[in-house]
Each structure stands twice: as structure tokens, then as C-alpha cells.
Design a protein around this motif. Structure first.
Motif, short mmCIF file in Angstrom:
data_model
loop_
_atom_site.label_atom_id
_atom_site.label_comp_id
_atom_site.label_asym_id
_atom_site.label_seq_id
_atom_site.Cartn_x
_atom_site.Cartn_y
_atom_site.Cartn_z
N MET A 164 -12.11 7.39 59.35
CA MET A 164 -11.78 8.68 58.75
C MET A 164 -11.47 8.38 57.08
O MET A 164 -11.29 7.50 56.90
CB MET A 164 -10.36 8.87 59.43
N SER A 165 -11.80 9.45 56.35
CA SER A 165 -11.89 9.32 55.04
C SER A 165 -10.83 10.58 54.67
O SER A 165 -10.48 11.38 55.33
CB SER A 165 -13.32 9.51 54.33
N MET A 166 -10.49 10.32 53.32
CA MET A 166 -9.69 11.45 52.50
C MET A 166 -10.57 11.85 51.60
O MET A 166 -11.42 11.23 50.88
CB MET A 166 -8.66 10.74 51.96
N LEU A 167 -10.50 13.43 51.31
CA LEU A 167 -11.34 14.14 50.45
C LEU A 167 -10.58 14.96 49.74
O LEU A 167 -9.85 15.68 50.13
CB LEU A 167 -12.29 14.93 51.30
N ARG A 168 -10.59 14.77 48.37
CA ARG A 168 -9.92 15.75 47.58
C ARG A 168 -10.69 17.07 47.19
O ARG A 168 -11.83 16.89 46.64
CB ARG A 168 -9.27 15.14 46.37
N ILE A 169 -10.18 18.13 47.28
CA ILE A 169 -11.01 19.25 46.80
C ILE A 169 -10.25 20.03 45.71
O ILE A 169 -8.95 20.39 45.84
CB ILE A 169 -10.99 20.42 48.12
N THR A 170 -10.94 20.00 44.61
CA THR A 170 -10.01 20.46 43.46
C THR A 170 -10.54 21.75 42.62
O THR A 170 -11.92 21.80 42.38
CB THR A 170 -10.28 19.28 42.32
N GLY A 211 -19.05 10.57 57.27
CA GLY A 211 -20.19 11.21 57.57
C GLY A 211 -20.28 12.55 56.97
O GLY A 211 -19.45 12.71 56.06
N ALA A 212 -21.41 13.30 57.37
CA ALA A 212 -21.59 14.57 56.65
C ALA A 212 -20.37 15.51 57.08
O ALA A 212 -20.12 15.85 58.39
CB ALA A 212 -22.78 15.30 57.44
N ILE A 265 -21.40 17.34 52.02
CA ILE A 265 -21.36 16.12 51.35
C ILE A 265 -21.47 14.96 52.49
O ILE A 265 -21.13 15.33 53.41
CB ILE A 265 -20.06 15.97 50.49
N ASP A 266 -21.55 13.70 51.98
CA ASP A 266 -21.26 12.57 52.84
C ASP A 266 -20.08 11.87 52.36
O ASP A 266 -19.81 11.55 51.36
CB ASP A 266 -22.55 11.57 52.51
N SER A 267 -18.94 12.02 53.35
CA SER A 267 -17.74 11.63 52.86
C SER A 267 -17.41 10.11 52.70
O SER A 267 -16.40 9.68 52.32
CB SER A 267 -16.74 12.11 54.13
N THR A 268 -18.28 9.31 53.18
CA THR A 268 -18.38 8.00 53.01
C THR A 268 -18.87 7.67 51.61
O THR A 268 -18.53 6.65 50.98
CB THR A 268 -19.05 7.19 53.84
N ILE A 269 -19.51 8.67 50.72
CA ILE A 269 -19.77 8.27 49.52
C ILE A 269 -19.09 9.32 48.53
O ILE A 269 -18.54 8.78 47.39
CB ILE A 269 -21.44 8.78 49.25
#
Length: 99
Positions: free
Chosen positions: A1-7, A51-52, A69-73
Motif C-alpha cells: 500500500m502506498s500513499m498518494l497526495r492529490i493537490t 501499481g496502476a 499513474i503508477d503509485s510505486t513511482i
């Protein structure tokens, strides 16, 4: 699991904005305004699967855009109004400096 910030960044002037990740609404704000001093309107951090993933941003009565997007990148998705009153969504490997 990743964290993604949407700004949500430049040129928001009180619009109703809905943001979804893989079809799940993560932000529904009826009045998004950019604070000109820092170029920031609103930010939300969400857990995403590795992943995607697809990020969708809709402005009520206005533009709608999505990006995969690729959340690992990518650690962030930066959202701005463009010169044609559309939305620009950009993936970023780095978090914005003001956050």
C-alpha cells in the motif's frame, strides 16, 4: 500500500470539485479556492494500492480530467486550471515543497 497526495493548486476560484481514485470519491468540496500566497487550494492524502491507479478530477459545470499513474513511482498528482479553463493533471515523484 502506498500513499498518494492529490493537490489542487492554481486558479481555483470557489468551484465545487470532486476527486476520485479508482472510482472512490476521496474529496467532495463545494468551494475550492486557491490561496494565492502559496499557490495551494486543497490537498488530500489517500492510501492507494501499489501499481496502476486512476485519479479523476471533476469541476461541477466545468472540466473533467483523469490520469492513470503508477503509485510505486508517483507520490503526488498536481492539479491546475490551464489557459483554456481545462484541467491539467501531472504525476510527480516528489511531494510539493509547501506541504
Amino acid at each position: 500500500m502506498s500513499m498518494l497526495r492529490i493537490t489542487l493548486q492554481d486558479d481555483f476560484q470557489g468551484e465545487h470539485v470532486v476527486v476520485a481514485v479508482d472510482g472512490t470519491v476521496v474529496l467532495d468540496d463545494p468551494s475550492v479556492r486557491t490561496r494565492r500566497q502559496i499557490g495551494l487550494a486543497r490537498s488530500v492524502e489517500v492510501p492507494v494500492r501499489d501499481g496502476a491507479v486512476t485519479v479523476e478530477v471533476s469541476v461541477q459545470g466545468g472540466p473533467h480530467e483523469s490520469v492513470e499513474i503508477d503509485s510505486t513511482i508517483s507520490k503526488a498528482v498536481l492539479v491546475d486550471f490551464d489557459a483554456d479553463d481545462g484541467l491539467t493533471l501531472r504525476a510527480s515523484g516528489d511531494l510539493p515543497g509547501y506541504l
